[in-house]
Design an enzyme around this catalytic site. Sequence first.
Site, mmCIF file in Angstrom:
data_model
loop_
_atom_site.group_PDB
_atom_site.id
_atom_site.type_symbol
_atom_site.label_atom_id
_atom_site.label_comp_id
_atom_site.label_asym_id
_atom_site.label_seq_id
_atom_site.Cartn_x
_atom_site.Cartn_y
_atom_site.Cartn_z
ATOM 1 N N GLY A 42 0.851 -1.185 0.000
ATOM 2 C CA GLY A 42 0.000 0.000 0.000
ATOM 3 C C GLY A 42 0.888 1.237 0.000
ATOM 4 N N LEU A 43 0.326 2.353 0.406
ATOM 5 C CA LEU A 43 1.141 3.569 0.373
ATOM 6 C C LEU A 43 2.358 3.440 1.273
ATOM 7 C CD1 LEU A 43 -1.495 6.380 0.035
ATOM 8 C CD2 LEU A 43 0.221 5.647 -1.619
ATOM 9 N N ALA A 44 2.198 2.805 2.436
ATOM 10 C CA ALA A 44 3.340 2.670 3.341
ATOM 11 C C ALA A 44 4.345 1.662 2.785
ATOM 12 C CB ALA A 44 2.861 2.257 4.732
ATOM 13 N N ARG A 330 -13.427 13.996 13.492
ATOM 14 C CA ARG A 330 -14.331 12.861 13.267
ATOM 15 C C ARG A 330 -14.990 12.339 14.535
ATOM 16 N NH1 ARG A 330 -10.630 9.781 8.752
ATOM 17 N NH2 ARG A 330 -11.014 11.398 7.214
ATOM 18 N N HIS A 401 -13.786 2.947 10.497
ATOM 19 C CA HIS A 401 -13.061 3.421 9.331
ATOM 20 C C HIS A 401 -11.545 3.236 9.414
ATOM 21 C CE1 HIS A 401 -12.154 6.009 5.952
ATOM 22 N NE2 HIS A 401 -11.393 6.775 6.708
ATOM 23 N N GLU A 425 -0.618 2.378 8.629
ATOM 24 C CA GLU A 425 -1.722 2.157 9.574
ATOM 25 C C GLU A 425 -1.440 0.998 10.527
ATOM 26 O OE1 GLU A 425 -5.605 2.219 7.693
ATOM 27 O OE2 GLU A 425 -6.592 1.588 9.537
HETATM 28 C C1 LIG Z 1 -12.731 4.326 2.155
HETATM 29 C C2 LIG Z 1 -11.517 4.950 2.772
HETATM 30 C C3 LIG Z 1 -11.119 6.224 2.401
HETATM 31 C C4 LIG Z 1 -9.991 6.809 2.956
HETATM 32 N N1 LIG Z 1 -9.631 8.083 2.588
HETATM 33 C C5 LIG Z 1 -8.543 8.639 3.140
HETATM 34 C C6 LIG Z 1 -8.138 9.954 2.760
HETATM 35 O O1 LIG Z 1 -8.762 10.609 1.932
HETATM 36 N N2 LIG Z 1 -7.025 10.474 3.338
HETATM 37 C C7 LIG Z 1 -6.292 9.778 4.263
HETATM 38 O O2 LIG Z 1 -5.293 10.300 4.739
HETATM 39 N N3 LIG Z 1 -6.653 8.534 4.620
HETATM 40 C C8 LIG Z 1 -7.743 7.947 4.083
HETATM 41 N N4 LIG Z 1 -8.099 6.677 4.457
HETATM 42 C C9 LIG Z 1 -7.184 5.892 5.301
HETATM 43 C C10 LIG Z 1 -6.042 5.371 4.432
HETATM 44 O O3 LIG Z 1 -6.538 4.993 3.167
HETATM 45 C C11 LIG Z 1 -5.334 4.168 5.037
HETATM 46 O O4 LIG Z 1 -5.067 4.404 6.380
HETATM 47 C C12 LIG Z 1 -4.024 3.927 4.318
HETATM 48 O O5 LIG Z 1 -4.220 3.862 2.936
HETATM 49 C C13 LIG Z 1 -3.354 2.660 4.818
HETATM 50 O O6 LIG Z 1 -2.196 2.448 4.043
HETATM 51 P P1 LIG Z 1 -1.207 1.279 4.410
HETATM 52 O O7 LIG Z 1 -0.152 1.279 3.356
HETATM 53 O O8 LIG Z 1 -0.808 1.394 5.822
HETATM 54 O O9 LIG Z 1 -2.089 -0.059 4.283
HETATM 55 P P2 LIG Z 1 -2.909 -0.675 3.048
HETATM 56 O O10 LIG Z 1 -3.130 0.251 1.937
HETATM 57 O O11 LIG Z 1 -4.111 -1.334 3.675
HETATM 58 O O12 LIG Z 1 -1.965 -1.801 2.497
HETATM 59 C C14 LIG Z 1 -1.757 -2.996 3.201
HETATM 60 C C15 LIG Z 1 -0.869 -3.876 2.365
HETATM 61 O O13 LIG Z 1 -0.453 -4.966 3.150
HETATM 62 C C16 LIG Z 1 -0.683 -6.186 2.475
HETATM 63 N N5 LIG Z 1 -0.933 -7.183 3.490
HETATM 64 C C17 LIG Z 1 -1.725 -7.110 4.581
HETATM 65 N N6 LIG Z 1 -1.621 -8.230 5.302
HETATM 66 C C18 LIG Z 1 -0.759 -9.023 4.659
HETATM 67 C C19 LIG Z 1 -0.246 -10.305 4.914
HETATM 68 N N7 LIG Z 1 -0.591 -11.009 6.001
HETATM 69 N N8 LIG Z 1 0.608 -10.828 4.017
HETATM 70 C C20 LIG Z 1 0.983 -10.148 2.902
HETATM 71 N N9 LIG Z 1 0.541 -8.927 2.630
HETATM 72 C C21 LIG Z 1 -0.325 -8.369 3.499
HETATM 73 C C22 LIG Z 1 -1.849 -5.912 1.561
HETATM 74 O O14 LIG Z 1 -1.839 -6.828 0.499
HETATM 75 C C23 LIG Z 1 -1.536 -4.479 1.135
HETATM 76 O O15 LIG Z 1 -0.615 -4.504 0.085
HETATM 77 C C24 LIG Z 1 -9.248 6.104 3.918
HETATM 78 C C25 LIG Z 1 -9.639 4.816 4.304
HETATM 79 C C26 LIG Z 1 -10.783 4.257 3.757
HETATM 80 C C27 LIG Z 1 -11.229 2.930 4.264
#
Ligand SMILES: Cc1cc2nc3c(=O)[nH]c(=O)nc-3n(C[C@H](O)[C@H](O)[C@H](O)COP(=O)(O)OP(=O)(O)OC[C@H]3O[C@@H](n4cnc5c(N)ncnc54)[C@H](O)[C@@H]3O)c2cc1C
Length: 637
Positions: A42-44, A330, A401, A425
């Site tokens: 994901g983004l992180a 929120r 959320h 996250e």
């Molecule tokens: C509908 C919605 C709208 C949002 N809008 C906003 C916004 O406008 N602005 C904002 O700041 N935030 C927003 N958020 C919050 C934000 O989108 C998330 O907090 C953020 O994108 C999380 O990014 P991440 O990279 O941490 O995790 P994610 O994008 O969830 O990526 C997780 C990654 O981990 C992988 N993964 C997970 N578990 C495993 C495993 N066991 N084995 C292998 N791979 C795994 C997945 O395949 C994925 O690639 C929104 C959230 C939602 C639900």
Amino acid sequence: MQLDSKSPTGPIEKRWEDHRFHLKLVNPANKRKYTVLVVGSGLAGGSAAATLAELGYNVKCFCFQDSPRRAHSIAAQGGINAAKNYHNDGDSVYRLFYDTVKGGDFRARESNVYRLAAISLNIIDQCVAQGVPFAREYSGYLDNRSFGGAQVSRTFYARGQTGQQLLLGAYQALERQIGAGQVEMHPRTEMLDLVVIDGKARGIVTRNLLTGKIETHIGDAVVLGTGGYGNVFYLSTNAKGCNTTAIWRAHKRGALFANPCFTQIHPTCIPVSGEYQSKLTLMSESLRNDGRVWVPLKKGDKRTASQIPENERDYFLERKYPSFGNLVPRDVASRNAKQVCDDGRGVGETGLAVYLDFRDAIQRLGKHVIKERYGNLFDMYQRITGEDPYQEPMRIYPAIHYTMGGLWVDYNLMSNIPGLYVIGEANFSDHGANRLGASALMQGLADGYFVLPNTIGDYLASNKFDKIETSHAAVRDAESNVTQITRKLLEAKGTRSVDSFHRELGKIVWEYCGMARNAEGLKKALSLIPPLRDQFWRDVKVLGGGEELNQSLERAGRVADFLELAELMCLDALERNESCGGHFREEYQTPEGEAARDDEHYSYAAAWEYGGPGQPPVLHKEPLTFEYVHPAQRSYK
Ligand SMILES: Cc1cc2nc3c(=O)[nH]c(=O)nc-3n(C[C@H](O)[C@H](O)[C@H](O)COP(=O)(O)OP(=O)(O)OC[C@H]3O[C@@H](n4cnc5c(N)ncnc54)[C@H](O)[C@@H]3O)c2cc1C
């Protein structure tokens, strides 16, 4: 256990710079000697994997989707914060820092939050350089809008698809490195255990989701960017695949889980419509820039919105919080929506909804402007509800959320297990008890593009890494743990579907550990969850086999972990005898119904250690101190 946050001291605006200067470096020629396992794209995770590879490290990246660009981050709609002050409306790094510490109800580390605010400036530059098509205003500058908890416009956006556009940027950077052979990408691969050797994170055990093959990957450090656990509630705005498995299984290997009860309820979601619904849909917070939230003044008023005259409407957020109006944070907006519905003034068939009305904005700006700003969100609303939000107000209700809790990390984003980093996250840092809108994307990208690539080098340069064979006892133990869980799930051959257990668990957690909590309810939840978990293992019906694509099996493993995490969430909520941010304990509120903190006793991050099977977890506390933003009752009036 002594928790060392490694939080620097000294003037806050110098802390990150000084800290970075004192971190050890890995020289460019040596970087290729190290392998970093990044779980999550994901983004992180995506930004971290791309950046580490760009620096010269060997990276293996894993995700359970078929492509890294399908990570849940793609769903993010409204925007990403940065203190650029393009609008010249009084914004600054310090103000973003201040708003975030206050917005999180004084339950986050000041050093982390200041760094996040400062890095927000770099993120926008990085993304623009990558070609992310942010909205622009007439002069060509990037446009901004406002999100809750701020009185300035600092949210950069790409219509209602900001996450998608940012993820495409990170994904392209990642693809470049995949093409260059610096990143080995493993899509459709789920991490199911962590390998810890001599106290250090050295690998992960995965299941190939297409073939069922169990494999171990060894590296010098492991990074988890695996997202949040909001789906513990079954119904949430998260993508259906979001889960807790990676961080929960790391927790069971010794990583501390911090503030699990800090979950975020988003005020503007399409309300639940029936028992068999499996997903909730967010209507972005950005809509509150132009939409006005209201309910009828009279209880049980069944007239349509257009039949209710102006003087019989209660714009309750504008009335109660004149300074911030519809843009209160929120937690505050959600609580107020719940209060008016509990009061019998909710709208729609169930009475569990409030209006979000664009009538005035359309009159003032014209439909075309509203369409330009939020067109895709309006279309989405219309497709789901069959109602036209240009003609009648949207009906919205709070829903789960985001999760502020996650694995505990120090200032370097390293968990208490050396070599295990947690970003985005999945970690607990930066947002305290309530995340401000548009700050999750900011944090994920700050962690992945800017913080981790600096801090991980210090760990790699300071440690020696023996070569690990896959025949190592710790590897065999982790693999056998994964195999046993899979076998146990397949052999249960019970009568109830995985989803039916998940739905029942979700109802318990929502009812007793959701928008409002109290000691009695939390104790009730703690009495309901263990028997449900026992029943799950006895009576779950998992279709298909282990050596094939089997989504029933995938879901079963994730629900098994949710059944354990839910208990820890309730325990954490019960232990925290105060209200703060999204953690609203009904016993602790001000006379006006706002969250009442107890700084004397609860100004800490609660970091839980796994106690072993059937044993209670152990609570460790990281005290929080505030030198710059002094804790006060939050006011948005
Ligand atoms: C509908 C919605 C709208 C949002 N809008 C906003 C916004 O406008 N602005 C904002 O700041 N935030 C927003 N958020 C919050 C934000 O989108 C998330 O907090 C953020 O994108 C999380 O990014 P991440 O990279 O941490 O995790 P994610 O994008 O969830 O990526 C997780 C990654 O981990 C992988 N993964 C997970 N578990 C495993 C495993 N066991 N084995 C292998 N791979 C795994 C997945 O395949 C994925 O690639 C929104 C959230 C939602 C639900």
